[in-house]
Design an enzyme around this catalytic site. Sequence first.
Site, PDB file in Angstrom:
ATOM      1  N   ARG A   1     -26.295   3.773  25.609  1.00 51.94           N
ATOM      2  CA  ARG A   1     -24.811   4.204  25.946  1.00 51.94           C
ATOM      3  C   ARG A   1     -24.257   3.379  27.073  1.00 51.94           C
ATOM      4  O   ARG A   1     -24.793   3.123  28.094  1.00 51.94           O
ATOM      5  CB  ARG A   1     -24.785   5.705  26.310  1.00 51.94           C
ATOM      6  CG  ARG A   1     -25.304   6.576  25.175  1.00 51.94           C
ATOM      7  CD  ARG A   1     -23.987   6.727  23.947  1.00 51.94           C
ATOM      8  NE  ARG A   1     -24.109   7.463  23.069  1.00 51.94           N
ATOM      9  CZ  ARG A   1     -24.644   7.223  21.907  1.00 51.94           C
ATOM     10  NH1 ARG A   1     -25.101   6.034  21.675  1.00 51.94           N
ATOM     11  NH2 ARG A   1     -24.611   8.045  21.021  1.00 51.94           N
TER      12      ARG A   1
ATOM     13  N   GLU B   1     -15.712   2.679  25.010  1.00 55.45           N
ATOM     14  CA  GLU B   1     -15.712   2.073  23.472  1.00 55.45           C
ATOM     15  C   GLU B   1     -14.269   2.980  22.686  1.00 55.45           C
ATOM     16  O   GLU B   1     -14.302   4.094  22.931  1.00 55.45           O
ATOM     17  CB  GLU B   1     -16.934   2.414  22.624  1.00 55.45           C
ATOM     18  CG  GLU B   1     -18.011   1.795  23.111  1.00 55.45           C
ATOM     19  CD  GLU B   1     -19.325   1.817  22.371  1.00 55.45           C
ATOM     20  OE1 GLU B   1     -19.234   2.500  21.283  1.00 55.45           O
ATOM     21  OE2 GLU B   1     -20.362   1.511  22.756  1.00 55.45           O
TER      22      GLU B   1
ATOM     23  N   HIS C   1     -21.272  -2.374  19.196  1.00 54.65           N
ATOM     24  CA  HIS C   1     -22.264  -1.282  18.860  1.00 54.65           C
ATOM     25  C   HIS C   1     -22.584  -1.239  17.410  1.00 54.65           C
ATOM     26  O   HIS C   1     -22.327  -0.599  16.571  1.00 54.65           O
ATOM     27  CB  HIS C   1     -21.442   0.114  19.141  1.00 54.65           C
ATOM     28  CG  HIS C   1     -22.183   1.280  19.477  1.00 54.65           C
ATOM     29  ND1 HIS C   1     -21.911   2.338  20.164  1.00 54.65           N
ATOM     30  CD2 HIS C   1     -23.385   1.507  18.976  1.00 54.65           C
ATOM     31  CE1 HIS C   1     -22.877   3.307  20.026  1.00 54.65           C
ATOM     32  NE2 HIS C   1     -23.749   2.892  19.389  1.00 54.65           N
TER      33      HIS C   1
END
Length: 335
Positions: free
Chosen positions: A244, A273, A291
């Site tokens: 993360r 994000e 990602h």
Amino acid sequence: MSKPTVLLIGGLTHANKEWNEYGSKYNLKEFLKEDRQEFLSNMKNGKYDDVVALYRSNNSVAQTGPFNKELISLLPKSLKFICHNGAGYDNIDVDACTQKGVKISSTPIAVDNATADVGIFVLLGALRQAWVPLKAIKEGKWRGSASLGHDPNGKLLGILGMGGIGRAMAERARAFGMKIAYHNRSRLPKELEGDATYLSFDELLAQSDVLSLNLSLNAKTRHIISAPEFAKMKDGVVIVNTARGALINEKDLVAALDSGKVASVGLDVFENEPEIEEGLLKSDKAFIVPHIGTMTYETQREMELLVLHNLENAVDKGSLLTPIPEQKSKANGNL
């Protein structure tokens, strides 16, 4: 006797057949394209008062928003299980669920290989500082201003969070001749630890040539790597993060890249994000991807099926197959 009711939030991509087959023994409800206000309204109006378990995902935040205290306070009393699609579940308020007696599952194991593959990809990209020649060749400049990179062989890979993904990273890194060290809240049993060396957090920071973050995001781990931690690392350390983004203070990371304290970084995740810190976008030392850790057909289908199996086990047997660690010790009893 009426069938138990289950709720699908946000839809499925690869396991619609299996979901529809559950209609033979469950009453199926769906919340697919609406917004948070409608979801909250549905709960206030009693539309889900018979729902025992629900399926949701990180992607379904687009429909409901995060499962925060506001939303969880409105969950029907009938709801006992949240079956979550994702290794990370930081958009669920775990404490609020626990207090309400709601049990949560996630998708470990299913994500391990694909995420570790991308972890090694960005690790190698960072070590070789591959961003510069990749950009140059697309611009017709061959290697551009590419400089010499580094081999993984002989380097110490420090893994912060030696869970399933961390162990999969270690397995792959060994094939490149890397030595493995790790830090967890508690040491692994020998059969899982293998030849890896267990270090304290500060020892891991000080000794790692490459530091890979493979731990969950929560209130305690947010910004676990910031300026004070960078100061404890070797000069020229390489940072890898596929967990993360908010585990790292990105402004501090950019400063460490600019100063040379961090030689390069390989990132699949970002703090805000889909927005990315401008300093990372501009840095030739940042090997970044958007990602994509679990973006394979095989992994996505396996994740969806694992969530459905959790849901089925929850409704039929009253327990979850892969409860989250915070609730694992209480998974088969009262929270």
